[in-house]
Design a protein around this motif. Structure first.
Motif, PDB file in Angstrom:
ATOM      1  N   TYR A   1     -30.921  -9.156 -38.569  1.00  0.00           N
ATOM      2  CA  TYR A   1     -31.550  -8.004 -38.269  1.00  0.00           C
ATOM      3  C   TYR A   1     -31.024  -6.681 -38.932  1.00  0.00           C
ATOM      4  CZ  TYR A   1     -32.944 -10.686 -33.793  1.00  0.00           C
ATOM      5  OH  TYR A   1     -33.398 -11.400 -33.063  1.00  0.00           O
ATOM      6  N   ARG A   2     -32.035  -5.837 -39.308  1.00  0.00           N
ATOM      7  CA  ARG A   2     -31.620  -4.684 -39.925  1.00  0.00           C
ATOM      8  C   ARG A   2     -32.570  -3.562 -40.099  1.00  0.00           C
ATOM      9  NH1 ARG A   2     -32.088  -8.408 -45.214  1.00  0.00           N
ATOM     10  NH2 ARG A   2     -34.443  -7.988 -45.975  1.00  0.00           N
ATOM     11  N   ASN A   3     -32.187  -2.427 -40.425  1.00  0.00           N
ATOM     12  CA  ASN A   3     -33.051  -1.291 -40.495  1.00  0.00           C
ATOM     13  C   ASN A   3     -32.543  -0.423 -41.644  1.00  0.00           C
ATOM     14  OD1 ASN A   3     -34.632   0.939 -40.195  1.00  0.00           O
ATOM     15  ND2 ASN A   3     -34.588   0.968 -37.833  1.00  0.00           N
ATOM     16  N   TYR A   4     -32.977  -0.661 -42.884  1.00  0.00           N
ATOM     17  CA  TYR A   4     -32.418   0.166 -43.833  1.00  0.00           C
ATOM     18  C   TYR A   4     -32.772   1.447 -43.905  1.00  0.00           C
ATOM     19  CZ  TYR A   4     -30.588  -4.222 -45.871  1.00  0.00           C
ATOM     20  OH  TYR A   4     -29.973  -5.424 -45.993  1.00  0.00           O
ATOM     21  N   ASP A   5     -33.917   1.831 -43.488  1.00  0.00           N
ATOM     22  CA  ASP A   5     -34.683   3.051 -43.389  1.00  0.00           C
ATOM     23  C   ASP A   5     -33.752   4.020 -42.435  1.00  0.00           C
ATOM     24  OD1 ASP A   5     -36.415   2.707 -45.131  1.00  0.00           O
ATOM     25  OD2 ASP A   5     -38.139   2.023 -43.645  1.00  0.00           O
TER      26      ASP A   5
ATOM     27  N   TYR B   1     -23.389   8.043 -39.891  1.00  0.00           N
ATOM     28  CA  TYR B   1     -22.229   7.211 -39.701  1.00  0.00           C
ATOM     29  C   TYR B   1     -22.019   5.951 -40.784  1.00  0.00           C
ATOM     30  CZ  TYR B   1     -21.949   9.526 -35.230  1.00  0.00           C
ATOM     31  OH  TYR B   1     -21.992  10.512 -34.260  1.00  0.00           O
ATOM     32  N   LYS B   2     -23.043   6.126 -41.542  1.00  0.00           N
ATOM     33  CA  LYS B   2     -23.096   4.947 -42.554  1.00  0.00           C
ATOM     34  C   LYS B   2     -21.871   4.689 -43.568  1.00  0.00           C
ATOM     35  CE  LYS B   2     -25.655   3.248 -46.538  1.00  0.00           C
ATOM     36  NZ  LYS B   2     -26.753   3.682 -47.827  1.00  0.00           N
ATOM     37  N   GLU B   3     -21.053   5.420 -43.690  1.00  0.00           N
ATOM     38  CA  GLU B   3     -19.753   5.293 -44.588  1.00  0.00           C
ATOM     39  C   GLU B   3     -18.752   4.585 -43.573  1.00  0.00           C
ATOM     40  OE1 GLU B   3     -18.440   8.791 -46.501  1.00  0.00           O
ATOM     41  OE2 GLU B   3     -20.138   8.765 -47.894  1.00  0.00           O
ATOM     42  N   ARG B   4     -18.816   5.043 -42.354  1.00  0.00           N
ATOM     43  CA  ARG B   4     -18.002   4.162 -41.264  1.00  0.00           C
ATOM     44  C   ARG B   4     -18.451   2.985 -40.804  1.00  0.00           C
ATOM     45  NH1 ARG B   4     -17.155   8.015 -36.250  1.00  0.00           N
ATOM     46  NH2 ARG B   4     -15.941   6.192 -35.890  1.00  0.00           N
ATOM     47  N   CYS B   5     -19.996   2.535 -40.992  1.00  0.00           N
ATOM     48  CA  CYS B   5     -20.533   1.407 -40.663  1.00  0.00           C
ATOM     49  C   CYS B   5     -20.291   0.305 -41.440  1.00  0.00           C
ATOM     50  CB  CYS B   5     -21.879   1.587 -39.900  1.00  0.00           C
ATOM     51  SG  CYS B   5     -22.442   0.367 -39.434  1.00  0.00           S
ATOM     52  N   THR B   6     -20.627   0.529 -42.734  1.00  0.00           N
ATOM     53  CA  THR B   6     -20.739  -0.571 -43.859  1.00  0.00           C
ATOM     54  C   THR B   6     -20.502   0.139 -45.389  1.00  0.00           C
ATOM     55  OG1 THR B   6     -22.541  -1.968 -44.727  1.00  0.00           O
ATOM     56  CG2 THR B   6     -23.453  -0.074 -44.132  1.00  0.00           C
ATOM     57  N   LYS B   7     -20.243  -0.752 -46.198  1.00  0.00           N
ATOM     58  CA  LYS B   7     -19.870  -0.367 -47.384  1.00  0.00           C
ATOM     59  C   LYS B   7     -21.289  -0.620 -48.309  1.00  0.00           C
ATOM     60  CE  LYS B   7     -14.982  -0.960 -47.792  1.00  0.00           C
ATOM     61  NZ  LYS B   7     -13.772  -1.756 -48.405  1.00  0.00           N
ATOM     62  N   SER B   8     -22.133  -1.552 -47.824  1.00  0.00           N
ATOM     63  CA  SER B   8     -23.341  -1.698 -48.575  1.00  0.00           C
ATOM     64  C   SER B   8     -24.337  -0.590 -48.711  1.00  0.00           C
ATOM     65  CB  SER B   8     -24.230  -2.652 -47.640  1.00  0.00           C
ATOM     66  OG  SER B   8     -25.413  -2.987 -48.482  1.00  0.00           O
ATOM     67  N   GLN B   9     -24.864  -0.511 -49.899  1.00  0.00           N
ATOM     68  CA  GLN B   9     -25.678   0.967 -50.386  1.00  0.00           C
ATOM     69  C   GLN B   9     -26.806   0.827 -49.476  1.00  0.00           C
ATOM     70  OE1 GLN B   9     -26.148   0.990 -54.577  1.00  0.00           O
ATOM     71  NE2 GLN B   9     -23.874   1.692 -54.988  1.00  0.00           N
ATOM     72  N   LYS B  10     -27.585  -0.344 -49.294  1.00  0.00           N
ATOM     73  CA  LYS B  10     -28.713  -0.604 -48.511  1.00  0.00           C
ATOM     74  C   LYS B  10     -28.606  -0.245 -47.152  1.00  0.00           C
ATOM     75  CE  LYS B  10     -30.777  -4.135 -51.469  1.00  0.00           C
ATOM     76  NZ  LYS B  10     -31.232  -5.735 -51.550  1.00  0.00           N
ATOM     77  N   GLY B  11     -27.515  -0.590 -46.591  1.00  0.00           N
ATOM     78  CA  GLY B  11     -27.450  -0.368 -44.994  1.00  0.00           C
ATOM     79  C   GLY B  11     -26.658  -1.747 -44.343  1.00  0.00           C
ATOM     80  N   ARG B  12     -26.759  -1.536 -42.904  1.00  0.00           N
ATOM     81  CA  ARG B  12     -25.899  -2.454 -42.165  1.00  0.00           C
ATOM     82  C   ARG B  12     -26.840  -3.858 -41.769  1.00  0.00           C
ATOM     83  NH1 ARG B  12     -21.177  -2.358 -38.956  1.00  0.00           N
ATOM     84  NH2 ARG B  12     -20.642  -4.481 -38.216  1.00  0.00           N
ATOM     85  N   SER B  13     -26.443  -4.939 -41.876  1.00  0.00           N
ATOM     86  CA  SER B  13     -27.549  -6.027 -41.308  1.00  0.00           C
ATOM     87  C   SER B  13     -26.423  -6.714 -40.348  1.00  0.00           C
ATOM     88  CB  SER B  13     -27.839  -6.980 -42.174  1.00  0.00           C
ATOM     89  OG  SER B  13     -26.754  -7.603 -42.841  1.00  0.00           O
ATOM     90  N   ILE B  14     -27.137  -7.419 -39.278  1.00  0.00           N
ATOM     91  CA  ILE B  14     -26.324  -8.146 -38.121  1.00  0.00           C
ATOM     92  C   ILE B  14     -26.821  -9.493 -38.019  1.00  0.00           C
ATOM     93  CG2 ILE B  14     -25.977  -8.299 -35.642  1.00  0.00           C
ATOM     94  CD1 ILE B  14     -24.177  -6.221 -36.722  1.00  0.00           C
ATOM     95  N   CYS B  15     -26.180 -10.605 -38.176  1.00  0.00           N
ATOM     96  CA  CYS B  15     -26.766 -11.833 -37.805  1.00  0.00           C
ATOM     97  C   CYS B  15     -26.500 -12.409 -36.504  1.00  0.00           C
ATOM     98  CB  CYS B  15     -25.997 -12.879 -38.841  1.00  0.00           C
ATOM     99  SG  CYS B  15     -26.516 -14.599 -38.743  1.00  0.00           S
ATOM    100  N   ARG B  16     -27.516 -12.917 -35.846  1.00  0.00           N
ATOM    101  CA  ARG B  16     -27.568 -13.230 -34.556  1.00  0.00           C
ATOM    102  C   ARG B  16     -27.407 -14.859 -34.511  1.00  0.00           C
ATOM    103  NH1 ARG B  16     -28.256 -11.933 -29.147  1.00  0.00           N
ATOM    104  NH2 ARG B  16     -29.080 -13.384 -27.906  1.00  0.00           N
ATOM    105  N   HIS B  17     -26.452 -15.442 -34.096  1.00  0.00           N
ATOM    106  CA  HIS B  17     -26.208 -16.871 -34.152  1.00  0.00           C
ATOM    107  C   HIS B  17     -27.371 -17.767 -33.440  1.00  0.00           C
ATOM    108  CE1 HIS B  17     -24.744 -20.994 -33.474  1.00  0.00           C
ATOM    109  NE2 HIS B  17     -23.744 -20.680 -34.285  1.00  0.00           N
TER     110      HIS B  17
END
Length: 487
Positions: free
Chosen positions: A371-375, A382-398
């Protein structure tokens, strides 16, 4: 007024004291003696349980088992120290009836009876079960690392071997250059003679051949490392973040009286994949229809938890919490909430993350859903606190997250019950490793190590049973059992 005085050493007594009077009626050595005497050594498959008609008579395996059980109960595990105790310790002298086996005989007994020692541990577990010392309702499962008889220096990984070989090649090149330079220099200016340099080069080449042989062995077996002293041992990280060549001892402890019900020696550095196996073994040992199991987050694996539930085992296991790239606790994966109705994740900033793709592997198929929402991430403060990825944060659901959520809820509801885990099992490891000094193994190979830890766990259960029932009651029960067997 004078001091209290002892007897004169050269005094002769007309009626000498009985040797048995030196051992108190409630001394644990009497329990050891009574317990071992009622064992069927032939049934337990001890070596020399039946005497041969040829050659010198052997020591009775019962006497050597008594010696080892006494030793492990009193922080004495070395065969040489046990030999010494047989000559000076009045309790051991009484227990062995003045027998004085040498250290080689003592060591050989442990070496030759690995499986039999495990059988004695299991026999004592059955005896404790007969005495109603097991609750058979709830157990705690955990693993502990115990150092193997193999130093880190004698453990080699692929990268370590490559570094050693590279160093040797560089050293040989340096010596060859020194030889060339030495041929042109004056003899008085040389640090090493040509013969000495050639000798060192040969030593380095011998070492290189040894390392290359280890590389071949790793390539053939497909293993990641090789231990030269104890081939079964593996490099592991313990709770103090120290790395040592060790074994992982999976242990099951019953909640009622903190008695060890089962154990297994593994070479796996982590606990994943062991929960269902150890829980099913405990269920078999107890003959129970249902069982509650307490385990830490090292056992948190969906497949294992599902197998437990299928076999009517209720697991209470804390979930794994994974950090983000920045290490900010406010943006760990557990801070992202899943909305089952919308089928989206809600991030700590309140933004929705949508399904993007399946995460798969060739062997297992679908592992989870990303799951993600790069836009939304692009404009998030809070992007700099949340992830180091330039695109944005993604979450994987088992893929089995719905089932895992029920386990998490079940553990949370029974939090007081889960908190008993440390009280039940950590005490066992503390007693054996800190109290009795058994934080390292004296024997080599997995089978021998299993026999050695069986002695430690037998001694622990023995001590617990004495504490719970008392020496008089145990002696009474053992004597009654022996009389029934004889009668």
């Amino acid at each position: 007024m004078g001091y209290i005085k002892g007897e004169e050493r050269n005094q002769t007594f007309l009626f000498p004291e009985s040797f048995d009077e030196y051992i108190h009626e409630e001394n644990p050595v009497r329990i050891i003696d009574e317990y071992v005497e009622h064992l069927d050594m032939k049934e337990l498959k001890f070596q020399k349980a039946v005497c041969s008609n040829n050659g010198r008579p052997p020591y009775n395996p019962k006497d050597l088992l008594k010696l080892y059980l006494y030793g492990y109960l009193n922080r004495i595990r070395s065969s040489r120290r046990l030999e010494h105790e047989a000559s000076r310790n009045i309790e051991v002298i009484w227990l062995l009836k003045k027998l004085k086996p040498d250290f080689k005989t003592i060591a050989d007994f442990r070496r030759d009876n690995k499986k039999a020692l495990k059988a004695v541990f299991r026999q004592f577990v059955r005896l404790c079960d007969e005495w109603d010392l097991f609750g058979k309702e709830m157990v705690a499962i955990d693993g502990t690392k115990i150092r193997a008889c193999n130093s880190k220096r004698n453990n080699y990984s692929v990268k370590k071997l490559e570094r050693h070989i590279q160093y040797i090649d560089e050293k040989i090149d340096t010596y060859l250059k020194d030889l060339e330079a030495g041929d042109q220099a004056e003899v008085a200016d040389r640090k090493l003679s040509a013969e000495e340099v050639q000798k060192r080069i040969q030593e380095l080449r011998n070492r290189k051949r040894k390392y290359e042989y280890y590389q071949e062995q790793l390539h053939k077996t497909g293993e990641n490392e090789i231990s030269t002293t104890d081939p079964d041992a593996r490099l592991m990280c313990n709770n103090n973040n120290n790395v040592d060549v060790s074994y992982n001892i999976q242990t099951t402890v019953d909640a009622k009286n903190k008695l060890i019900a089962d154990f297994k020696v593994t070479t796996n550095p982590n606990d994943l994949g062991e929960l269902d196996n150890m829980a099913l073994r405990a269920k078999t040992v107890f003959g129970a229809e249902t069982l509650e199991v307490l385990a830490d987050k090292g056992y948190y694996k969906a497949e294992d938890l599902e197998k437990c539930v299928e076999k009517h085992i209720t697991p209470y296991v804390t979930k794994q919490v994974y950090s983000n790239g920045t290490g900010d606790r406010d943006f760990y994966t557990d801070r992202f909430r899943y909305d089952a109705e919308k089928k989206v994740y809600i991030c700590p900033a309140g933004k929705e993350l949508y399904f993007a793709r399946n995460r798969t592997s060739k062997d297992k198929g679908i592992l989870g859903y990303e799951y993600r929402n790069y836009d939304a991430c692009a404009s998030c403060q809070y992007k700099e606190r949340c992830t180091k990825s330039q695109k944005g944060r993604s979450i994987c659901r088992h893929v089995d997250q719905d089932f895992l959520d029920t386990i998490d809820l079940q553990t949370e509801i029974n939090k007081k019950k889960y908190q008993l885990r440390q009280m039940i099992i950590e005490h066992v490891f503390g007693t054996i490793k800190r109290g009795w000094g058994a934080y390292y193994f004296l024997t080599k190979r997995k089978l021998s190590v299993s026999g050695e830890i069986a002695l430690s766990f037998l001694a622990y259960n023995f001590r617990r049973a004495i504490t719970i029932l008392g020496p008089k009651e145990i002696l009474k029960r053992l004597r009654e059992k022996r009389e029934l067997a004889l009668g």
